[in-house]
Write a protein that holds these residues in place. Structure first.
Motif, PDB file in Angstrom:
ATOM      1  N   GLN A  83       0.833  -1.206   0.000  1.00 45.02           N
ATOM      2  CA  GLN A  83       0.000   0.000   0.000  1.00 45.02           C
ATOM      3  C   GLN A  83       0.865   1.252   0.000  1.00 45.02           C
ATOM      4  O   GLN A  83       0.601   2.217  -0.731  1.00 45.02           O
ATOM      5  N   MET A  84       1.919   1.213   0.828  1.00 39.53           N
ATOM      6  CA  MET A  84       2.815   2.362   0.911  1.00 39.53           C
ATOM      7  C   MET A  84       3.483   2.632  -0.436  1.00 39.53           C
ATOM      8  O   MET A  84       3.535   3.772  -0.908  1.00 39.53           O
ATOM      9  N   LEU A  85       3.997   1.570  -1.075  1.00 42.93           N
ATOM     10  CA  LEU A  85       4.653   1.745  -2.377  1.00 42.93           C
ATOM     11  C   LEU A  85       3.672   2.262  -3.418  1.00 42.93           C
ATOM     12  O   LEU A  85       4.016   3.125  -4.233  1.00 42.93           O
ATOM     13  N   ALA A  86       2.448   1.732  -3.394  1.00 40.49           N
ATOM     14  CA  ALA A  86       1.446   2.193  -4.356  1.00 40.49           C
ATOM     15  C   ALA A  86       1.143   3.674  -4.154  1.00 40.49           C
ATOM     16  O   ALA A  86       1.058   4.451  -5.118  1.00 40.49           O
ATOM     17  N   TRP A  87       1.019   4.080  -2.886  1.00 39.26           N
ATOM     18  CA  TRP A  87       0.725   5.483  -2.594  1.00 39.26           C
ATOM     19  C   TRP A  87       1.899   6.394  -2.963  1.00 39.26           C
ATOM     20  O   TRP A  87       1.711   7.442  -3.587  1.00 39.26           O
ATOM     21  N   VAL A  88       3.112   6.007  -2.574  1.00 44.38           N
ATOM     22  CA  VAL A  88       4.244   6.894  -2.812  1.00 44.38           C
ATOM     23  C   VAL A  88       4.493   7.057  -4.306  1.00 44.38           C
ATOM     24  O   VAL A  88       4.721   8.167  -4.801  1.00 44.38           O
ATOM     25  N   TYR A  89       4.413   5.967  -5.060  1.00 48.87           N
ATOM     26  CA  TYR A  89       4.619   6.085  -6.502  1.00 48.87           C
ATOM     27  C   TYR A  89       3.432   6.759  -7.183  1.00 48.87           C
ATOM     28  O   TYR A  89       3.599   7.499  -8.156  1.00 48.87           O
ATOM     29  N   GLY A  90       2.228   6.507  -6.652  1.00 54.93           N
ATOM     30  CA  GLY A  90       1.047   7.152  -7.226  1.00 54.93           C
ATOM     31  C   GLY A  90       1.092   8.666  -7.061  1.00 54.93           C
ATOM     32  O   GLY A  90       0.840   9.422  -8.014  1.00 54.93           O
TER      33      GLY A  90
ATOM     34  N   PRO B  56      13.539   4.900 -13.377  1.00 53.94           N
ATOM     35  CA  PRO B  56      14.778   4.690 -12.601  1.00 53.94           C
ATOM     36  C   PRO B  56      14.522   4.500 -11.109  1.00 53.94           C
ATOM     37  O   PRO B  56      15.208   3.710 -10.460  1.00 53.94           O
ATOM     38  N   LEU B  57      13.519   5.204 -10.569  1.00 50.55           N
ATOM     39  CA  LEU B  57      13.197   5.043  -9.150  1.00 50.55           C
ATOM     40  C   LEU B  57      12.664   3.641  -8.870  1.00 50.55           C
ATOM     41  O   LEU B  57      13.027   3.020  -7.871  1.00 50.55           O
ATOM     42  N   ALA B  58      11.789   3.165  -9.763  1.00 57.19           N
ATOM     43  CA  ALA B  58      11.224   1.829  -9.567  1.00 57.19           C
ATOM     44  C   ALA B  58      12.318   0.764  -9.629  1.00 57.19           C
ATOM     45  O   ALA B  58      12.319  -0.187  -8.839  1.00 57.19           O
TER      46      ALA B  58
END
Length: 798
Positions: A625-632, A654-656
């Motif tokens: 959830q955190m990764l989805a939110w931060v990248y979103g 590059p971040l991913a």
């Protein structure tokens, strides 16, 4: 998308015009306001104190913890506690000298503020008793008899009582060379009502117990959550040393980079002011610093330096083109306001996404980091240009910037190969291979602790040595998992309840990682056998309720509550590794689903391992959830700023890749995803996105002029790219020093952050232009609207 972007970006552009006019036409007022605010917040910052709480470390909304908190008052000693083992190096515990020392230590611990005195246990407390079956029935009493006087006869009596008490392996070591004092703790100071100060408690345990009583023949071993936190806080003091070293390194590198005293001191000073503001605001808002958020000030400093370098670099370039210090600073502010604000907003909102993890210590870290990013907008995006407009960049820096801009050939040209088709496809191909390898290796990433003891500390730390001593010398480990069996009032001792719990305990013996278990059933079986001349055939749960009632006439504290509606089953585990906890929780859950009912409920879980299991489950779900939110959030801000999906891919890809490789590195190094390491990924993304936004923002200004991608990228490298490379190397050098920390999780974070700083830098310098080439971004570049009218207004103002 364009209409939405214009609607959202319009206030930002409007704020830019207002901020530029206000800052550069009222510089004295701005400096006075900032100085007064810094003095006030510095006064607040020096008052900030370490703040750690047992409840903050666990997910209070998780069903396991909810169950514990609901029954907290009835689970004496099964929550937050400390164990103090007093050991002799020669001989055994049955000497007058040892017993005197154990009595004194028990008394010292009894009077420490925050100790639950009624639940404190040792062979010297009256709640630890012995029982024996005789011809006349049961007899018993306290382990230390009232007539004890230290004579050989009374010591023999103590030995006999210990053997009859059933405490061998629990409070007395299997080899009779040490004994434990079990010290349950309250969460609040009983006198002041404030949260228990674990740093002070740990210091008291050291000064009042270890330092006072340890001798040539006596050693003290202390374990428990409070001692872990105390040791972490003591070790985290070294963060200040690392912070000072990082400041010196940054100062030297800034000077070598800018060749300007003001260009080195001003961004450094503004970055330190950002840290002061952050700490001061945290204190003003009522927050403290726990061992995990103590590292946030360095990250705030790192982000501030990153943005400060970009501003100083742009000022040097504008000065080289003939602008005076005022105009150069104003042009730099204008050029970097939107990309800088976008990057900082991405950082801040990215950190806010940590709030989805319902563990208070991580949420506090999110608040501290977000607050730090917010103040960077003021100190480095606003204050720094104003100060530079007054002091200037210096002639040496100006000449150097002019020579660098006029130089036709430089080492940066090597990197332009990645902006050509052949180099671009090579870079993208290598990135895809690394992505595949990273995804494969990251499958081995585990949730939770992967080591025994306290993984936050070094394996050879004093705490882990103490924990190892207790594990090796006692039958029960320090890793306790408690299943709470709930019934109706007065039904916890019924035959139906006890027989089912008895079956449950037999079921536990086949579960990997379970050492043993204890419950009310063990008391009933033992006493029933004793009432029948010790006959082993009677060592069972009787079907006769009257026999059961007689067997439970005396029940040790913690095995049932006063209303007989709660029956804890205390399970001792081999360790608290993630695999062990997963196996235990799944097995207990299966039993509860199959045999539990409304009348007899098997509810998990208390004990330190129960809380650890709850934390692991929360993190397992929340990390995605955190990764989805931060990248979103970061993707949305980049999309609104640049209005191009191709640009979005160039910045985010590059971040991913770095995030995936970081997870693979964690799996390779045996670092689990837990409270200490989970925020690293979000922090790495938040800092890394700055690189991509600054580079693409500069690149697009050259592309919109009609330059080929290769030439545009070369010009970008000479300016912004140089700053990004410098910042990445500087930050990496600063955090790599953490590997020397006595705190293992800080050393782990140092390795992970160093990796992410460097890989984010390389991704922005190599993969970003390669993706721009492959995607054909030069043919569809969208840049921010020009500000010709404002530029002319500025020139006329001169």
């Amino acid at each position: 998308m364009n209409k939405l972007s214009q609607l959202i970006m319009a206030p930002i552009k409007g704020s830019e015009e207002f901020a530029e006019r206000f800052l550069f036409h009222r510089r004295l007022l701005v400096l006075v306001v900032f100085a007064l605010a810094t003095l006030f917040l510095a006064w607040q910052a020096v008052q900030i104190r370490p703040d750690a709480s047992f409840v903050k470390m666990i997910p209070t909304s998780h069903p396991y913890v909810v169950n514990y908190l609901k029954n907290r008052d009835d689970l004496s000693g099964l929550g937050n506690s400390v164990r103090v083992a007093v050991a002799v190096k020669e001989g055994d515990i049955f000497t007058a000298e040892y017993q005197q020392a154990l009595q004194q230590i028990t008394d010292e611990l009894f009077f420490i503020p925050g100790v639950d005195r009624a639940a404190l246990k040792s062979i010297w407390t009256p709640n630890v008793r012995w029982t024996e079956v005789t011809e006349e029935g049961f007899v018993g009493g306290p382990v230390i008899p009232p007539e004890y006087d230290g004579s050989p006869e009374s010591l023999d009596q103590v030995r006999t009582n210990v053997l009859r008490s059933g405490q061998v392996g629990l409070l007395v070591a299997n080899d009779f060379r040490s004994a434990i004092v079990q010290v349950p703790l309250f969460d609040k100071h009983p006198d002041t009502g404030e949260k228990l100060n674990y740093q002070a408690l740990s210091e008291q345990l050291e000064s009042l117990i270890r330092d006072k009583y340890e001798s040539d023949n006596l050693s003290i071993h202390i374990t428990g959550f409070a001692k872990i936190i105390g040791d972490l806080i003591a070790g985290a003091v070294q963060v200040v040393i690392f912070f000072g070293i990082a400041i010196l390194i940054t100062l030297v590198l800034l000077y070598l980079y800018s060749r300007s005293v003001s260009g080195a001191l001003v961004p450094l000073a503004c970055s330190i002011v950002a840290v002061i503001w952050q700490l001061g605001l945290l204190k003003t808002l009522g927050y403290g610093l726990d061992p995990y958020s103590m590292l946030v000030p360095f990250l705030v400093f790192a982000i501030a330096v990153s943005h400060g370098v970009q501003i100083v670099n742009t000022i040097a370039l504008e000065s080289a083109r003939g602008a005076d210090s005022w105009l150069a600073a104003r042009r730099a502010f204008r050029a970097l306001y939107i990309p800088g604000l976008t990057a900082l907003l991405s950082d801040g909102i990215g950190f806010v996404t940590l709030m989805v993890i319902e563990i208070r210590v991580i949420q506090d870290l999110a608040i501290a980091a977000s607050l730090g990013v917010a103040v960077i907008i003021l100190t480095n995006l606003f204050l720094l240009p104003v100060i530079m407009s007054l002091v200037g960049i210096g002639k040496t820096a100006t000449k150097r910037a002019a020579l660098a801009e006029q130089k036709q050939h430089s080492g940066w040209q090597l990197l332009t190969w990645f902006a050509r088709p052949r180099g671009a496809f090579t870079a993208v191909g290598v990135a895809l291979v690394l992505l595949g390898l990273g995804l494969f290796q990251s499958q081995q990433l585990q949730i939770g602790d992967l080591d025994t003891g306290a993984p936050e500390l070094r394996p050879d730390s004093r705490y882990n040595q103490d924990n190892r001593f207790i594990t090796e010398n006692y039958s029960t480990s320090s890793d306790i998992f408690v299943v709470m069996v709930g019934t109706e009032n007065e039904q916890c001792s019924s035959f139906e309840t006890l027989s089912l719990v008895d079956r449950f305990q037999h079921y536990l013996t086949d579960i990997k990682g379970v050492q043993s278990s204890v419950s009310l059933v063990d008391v009933s079986r033992r006493v029933t056998s004793g009432l029948n001349e010790g006959n082993l055939k009677w060592r069972t749960v009787s079907r006769n309720q009257l026999v059961i009632n007689a067997s439970l006439s005396y029940v040790p504290a913690g095995l049932m509550n006063p209303s007989c509606s709660l029956l804890p089953v205390i399970i001792f585990l081999d360790d608290h590794k993630a695999s062990t906890l997963t196996g235990v929780t799944q097995a207990v859950g299966q039993f509860a689903d199959q045999y539990g009912s409304e009348q007899i409920r098997f509810e998990m879980a208390a004990g330190n391992s129960g809380f650890e299991a709850a934390t692991n489950q929360v993190i397992s779900t929340a990390q995605y959830q955190m990764l989805a939110w931060v990248y979103g959030v970061v993707s949305l801000l980049c999309l609104l700023t640049f209005r191009s999906f191709k640009t979005l891919i160039c910045i985010i890809a590059p971040l991913a890749l770095t995030s995936v490789l970081c997870q693979a590195l964690m799996a390779s190094m045996g670092i689990g995803v837990k409270v200490a390491t989970l925020p690293v990924i979000a922090l790495g993304v938040g800092i890394g996105v700055d690189y991509g936004i600054y580079i693409y923002s500069k690149l697009s200004t050259y592309l919109v002029q009609g330059m080929p991608l290769r030439d545009a990228y070369l010009n970008t490298l000479k300016t912004t790219g140089k700053s990004v490379a410098f910042t990445g190397m500087t930050l990496a050098i600063g955090v790599v020093l953490w590997v020397m920390s006595p705190i293992k999780f800080q050393a782990d974070m140092g390795i992970l952050l160093t990796f992410m700083f460097l890989w984010n830098m390389l991704g922005a310098l190599i993969l970003l232009p390669a993706l721009a080439c492959v995607l054909g971004c030069e043919k569809s570049t969208v840049t921010l609207p020009k500000k010709d009218s404002r530029k002319q207004e500025t020139e006329n103002a001169l």
